[in-house]
Design a protein around this motif. Structure first.
Motif, short mmCIF file in Angstrom:
data_model
loop_
_atom_site.label_atom_id
_atom_site.label_comp_id
_atom_site.label_asym_id
_atom_site.label_seq_id
_atom_site.Cartn_x
_atom_site.Cartn_y
_atom_site.Cartn_z
N UNK A 81 0.92 -1.16 -0.03
CA UNK A 81 0.05 -0.02 -0.09
C UNK A 81 0.91 1.24 -0.07
N UNK A 82 1.74 1.20 0.77
CA UNK A 82 2.65 2.49 0.86
C UNK A 82 3.60 2.56 -0.30
N UNK A 83 3.95 1.52 -0.83
CA UNK A 83 4.82 1.77 -2.01
C UNK A 83 4.01 2.14 -3.17
N UNK A 84 2.78 1.67 -3.15
CA UNK A 84 1.97 2.09 -4.24
C UNK A 84 1.55 3.80 -4.00
N UNK A 85 1.43 4.07 -2.81
CA UNK A 85 1.50 5.68 -2.88
C UNK A 85 2.67 6.14 -3.32
N UNK A 86 3.66 5.90 -2.89
CA UNK A 86 5.08 6.52 -3.24
C UNK A 86 5.14 6.37 -4.75
N UNK A 87 4.62 5.29 -5.50
CA UNK A 87 4.80 5.06 -6.91
C UNK A 87 3.93 6.13 -7.46
N UNK A 88 2.71 5.93 -6.94
CA UNK A 88 1.58 6.86 -7.73
C UNK A 88 1.83 8.31 -7.63
N UNK A 89 2.39 8.76 -6.44
CA UNK A 89 2.68 10.32 -6.15
C UNK A 89 3.72 10.61 -7.11
N UNK A 90 4.68 9.76 -7.03
CA UNK A 90 5.97 10.21 -8.10
C UNK A 90 5.63 9.99 -9.48
N UNK A 91 4.98 9.26 -9.86
CA UNK A 91 4.34 9.04 -11.18
C UNK A 91 3.54 10.38 -11.58
N UNK A 92 2.50 10.85 -11.02
CA UNK A 92 1.79 12.01 -11.28
C UNK A 92 2.61 13.08 -11.26
N UNK A 93 3.67 13.27 -10.14
CA UNK A 93 4.66 14.37 -10.39
C UNK A 93 5.51 14.59 -11.45
N UNK A 94 5.87 13.14 -11.91
CA UNK A 94 6.88 13.31 -13.10
C UNK A 94 5.93 13.59 -14.34
N UNK A 95 4.75 13.01 -14.43
CA UNK A 95 3.73 13.20 -15.70
C UNK A 95 3.27 14.67 -15.55
N UNK A 96 3.27 15.37 -14.42
CA UNK A 96 2.83 16.73 -14.45
C UNK A 96 3.87 17.47 -15.06
N UNK A 97 5.13 17.56 -14.60
CA UNK A 97 6.18 18.15 -15.21
C UNK A 97 6.25 18.02 -16.54
N UNK A 98 6.36 16.72 -17.24
CA UNK A 98 6.44 16.55 -18.62
C UNK A 98 5.17 16.97 -19.44
N UNK A 99 4.07 17.09 -18.83
CA UNK A 99 3.21 17.46 -19.54
C UNK A 99 2.93 18.97 -19.75
N UNK A 100 3.53 19.67 -18.62
CA UNK A 100 3.55 21.27 -18.54
C UNK A 100 4.78 21.57 -19.43
N UNK A 101 5.76 20.66 -19.62
CA UNK A 101 6.79 20.74 -20.59
C UNK A 101 6.28 20.69 -21.87
N UNK A 102 5.64 19.76 -22.22
CA UNK A 102 4.94 19.45 -23.48
C UNK A 102 3.98 20.71 -24.00
N UNK A 103 3.41 21.27 -23.12
CA UNK A 103 2.48 22.28 -23.57
C UNK A 103 3.00 23.63 -23.52
N UNK A 104 4.34 23.45 -22.90
CA UNK A 104 4.91 24.91 -22.67
C UNK A 104 4.29 26.05 -21.75
N UNK A 105 3.75 25.31 -20.80
CA UNK A 105 3.06 26.20 -19.78
C UNK A 105 4.01 26.33 -18.34
N UNK A 106 3.93 27.21 -17.72
CA UNK A 106 4.74 27.35 -16.45
C UNK A 106 4.31 26.36 -15.42
N UNK A 107 5.23 25.54 -14.84
CA UNK A 107 5.00 24.75 -13.69
C UNK A 107 4.59 25.21 -12.43
N UNK A 108 3.46 25.11 -11.73
CA UNK A 108 2.90 25.59 -10.55
C UNK A 108 4.07 25.07 -9.37
N UNK A 109 4.91 25.94 -9.11
CA UNK A 109 6.09 25.51 -8.13
C UNK A 109 5.49 25.07 -6.71
#
Lengths: 104, 390
Positions: free
Chosen positions: B201-229
């Motif tokens: 369960x905890x490793x799932x939370x870790x991987x899911x949070x890390x996954x969304x974090x990486x995906x968010x940054x990648x999506x923002x880069x692709x869309x050329x929008x600033x990242x909400x720090x």
């Protein structure tokens, strides 16, 4: 899915028309008794020679053992073997049922 | 005759592994789902407003991965066409069969419902403004409900909140249950521990949070929008917290096993020091846990520049995802490398292009991203910046 079942006379068998081949039971067996049959893609195991013992014969391994080290016995009465009960059907003997259903 | 890769005594059915790399993907993908959903619920239930920009992204990520989660299992089955029997004749003593129900519950009652309620107003809008095929898709998605009056929206919000509240324990159940499937196999000492569901369960939370974090940054880069720090910092902070708990639990398990040293210990210890050395010690513990933990911890102690923070978070996120994959690998594959007689070891030979080979695994790992891409096109997660009233 419940493809593994206990026959009325107490032998654990696998329904080959029902098993999905997920192999969870293979993982659950501590003795390495189960395997995936490469042709049917379903799990198979020792049937305790069900085709033989239902005809009153003993299992093939007991039959062929050169020193008689392998015996089919009732756990409650280990001195008396269950071999050679003739064609009347071993499984109808009360000892058989207790030997096979000893966990119950 | 010696079989290459096999040492000592193995039971005949242990030489070849029963569960392949696809079964490694199954807990990995399911974990990403549960973790992404829990991150989404942070905003909704626990009112962490800073992570609002990733709320919809996390939900769509969860759905994209959840739709793929049963596929590795299907490919692995000897008779995939019989898999629906699990629903028709449920066998309650089989942990595997009951997972089907946990999965269905989570997919339909929690995730689809929550996404639908979240997007309903926009779906109605799009059903009226688009043309052609798209119009038909959106009209179907409205499910016949066109009422988007403020009152109806308030109701949606209320129900959506309730669904999320049910969703959090459901996400816990979903991945806790995957851990239970392994943890309840009494015959396998590498798996059989009551800690397994909690660690999963905890490793799932870790991987899911890390996954969304990486995906968010990648999506923002692709869309050329600033990242909400502020958002990124908050996600990284929660990643750090869950990671600390996860690592503590895993170490607790290790210490417990070492101290208890039961009959299986020598065999397992030997395995970790030889065949699992790289994937367990190097990948999972060092690169996949200690390094990202150090990076995240450094950010809690010192203030770095924005560019450096981004780089640190991305490195930590990517390493975490690799580390959690290694953890699933070590559980699933590691649990089959030693003999249950504790007298021998085998090795896993991954096939390349077979049904359960490397190519299938890579394709299955890419599929969620394709689904995610379609979902993002269909249900854009970028608008809807308003916070929930709940």
């Amino acid at each position: 899915v419940g493809a593994t079942f206990v026959s009325p006379d107490g032998v654990v068998l696998v329904d080959q028309t029902y098993c999905l081949g997920c192999r969870y039971c293979v993982q659950a067996c501590p003795y390495g008794c189960r395997y995936l049959h490469p042709e049917t893609q379903t799990v198979d195991k020792c049937t305790l020679c069900y085709h033989r013992i239902t005809k009153g014969l003993t299992t093939a391994c007991c039959d062929s053992c050169p020193t008689g080290a392998r015996l089919l016995v009732d756990f409650k009465n280990p001195k008396e073997t269950l071999h050679g009960h003739g064609s009347q059907g071993l499984l109808r003997e009360p000892g058989w049922r207790s030997a096979l259903n000893r966990s119950e | 005759m010696m079989i290459p890769g096999v040492d000592g005594f193995m039971y005949p059915n242990e030489v070849e592994l029963q569960w392949s790399v696809l079964i490694v993907l199954y807990p990995y993908i399911t974990g990403l789902v549960a973790g992404a959903f829990i991150l989404a619920s942070l905003e909704r239930v626990f009112n962490v407003a800073a992570v609002r920009p990733t709320y919809r992204l996390a939900l769509l990520t969860a759905l994209a991965f959840l739709l793929v989660a049963p596929l590795p299992l299907q490919l692995h089955l000897g008779h995939p066409e019989r898999s629906l029997e699990m629903y028709l004749t449920p066998h309650t003593s089989s942990a595997m069969a009951m997972f089907g129900f946990v999965y269905l519950w989570y997919l339909t009652v929690v995730l689809l419902l929550e996404i639908w309620l979240e997007y309903r107003a926009e779906i109605v809008g799009l059903a009226q403004s688009t043309k052609g095929l798209k119009r038909w898709i959106y009209r179907a998605l409205t499910l016949g409900s066109y009422n988007i009056s403020p009152e109806a929206r308030r109701m949606d919000d209320k129900v959506g909140y309730a669904v999320t509240v049910i969703g959090v324990p459901s996400a816990f159940l979903l991945h806790g249950y995957v851990g239970f499937i392994f943890g309840s196999v009494k015959a396998n000492p590498w798996w059989s521990t009551p800690l397994m569901p909690v660690v999963f369960l905890f490793s799932a939370m870790v991987s899911g949070i890390a996954g969304v974090m990486v995906l968010y940054v990648v999506c923002m880069k692709l869309r050329k929008t600033p990242i909400d720090m502020r958002c990124l910092d908050t996600i990284a902070r929660y990643l750090f917290y869950t990671f600390v708990i996860d690592f503590t639990l895993e170490m607790l398990d290790l210490i417990h096993r070492t101290y208890e040293s039961d009959e299986s210990f020598r065999s397992l210890d030997f395995m970790v020091h030889t065949r699992l050395l790289f994937s367990h010690v190097v990948l999972q513990i060092f690169l996949g846990t200690l390094v990202p933990l150090a990076l995240l911890a450094a950010n809690q102690l010192w203030r770095f520049s924005e560019a450096r923070r981004k780089a640190m978070y991305m490195t930590a996120g990517a390493l975490t995802l690799i580390g959690i994959f290694a953890m699933r690998w070590n559980v699933v594959i590691g649990g089959q490398l030693f003999s249950k007689s504790f007298l021998g070891y085998t090795s896993y030979k991954m096939q390349l292009a077979s049904r359960e080979g490397l190519v299938a695994a890579i394709l299955l790992m890419l599929l969620p991203f394709v689904i995610f891409f379609v979902l993002v096109k269909l249900l854009p997660p970028w608008q809807g910046g308003k916070a929930h009233e709940a």
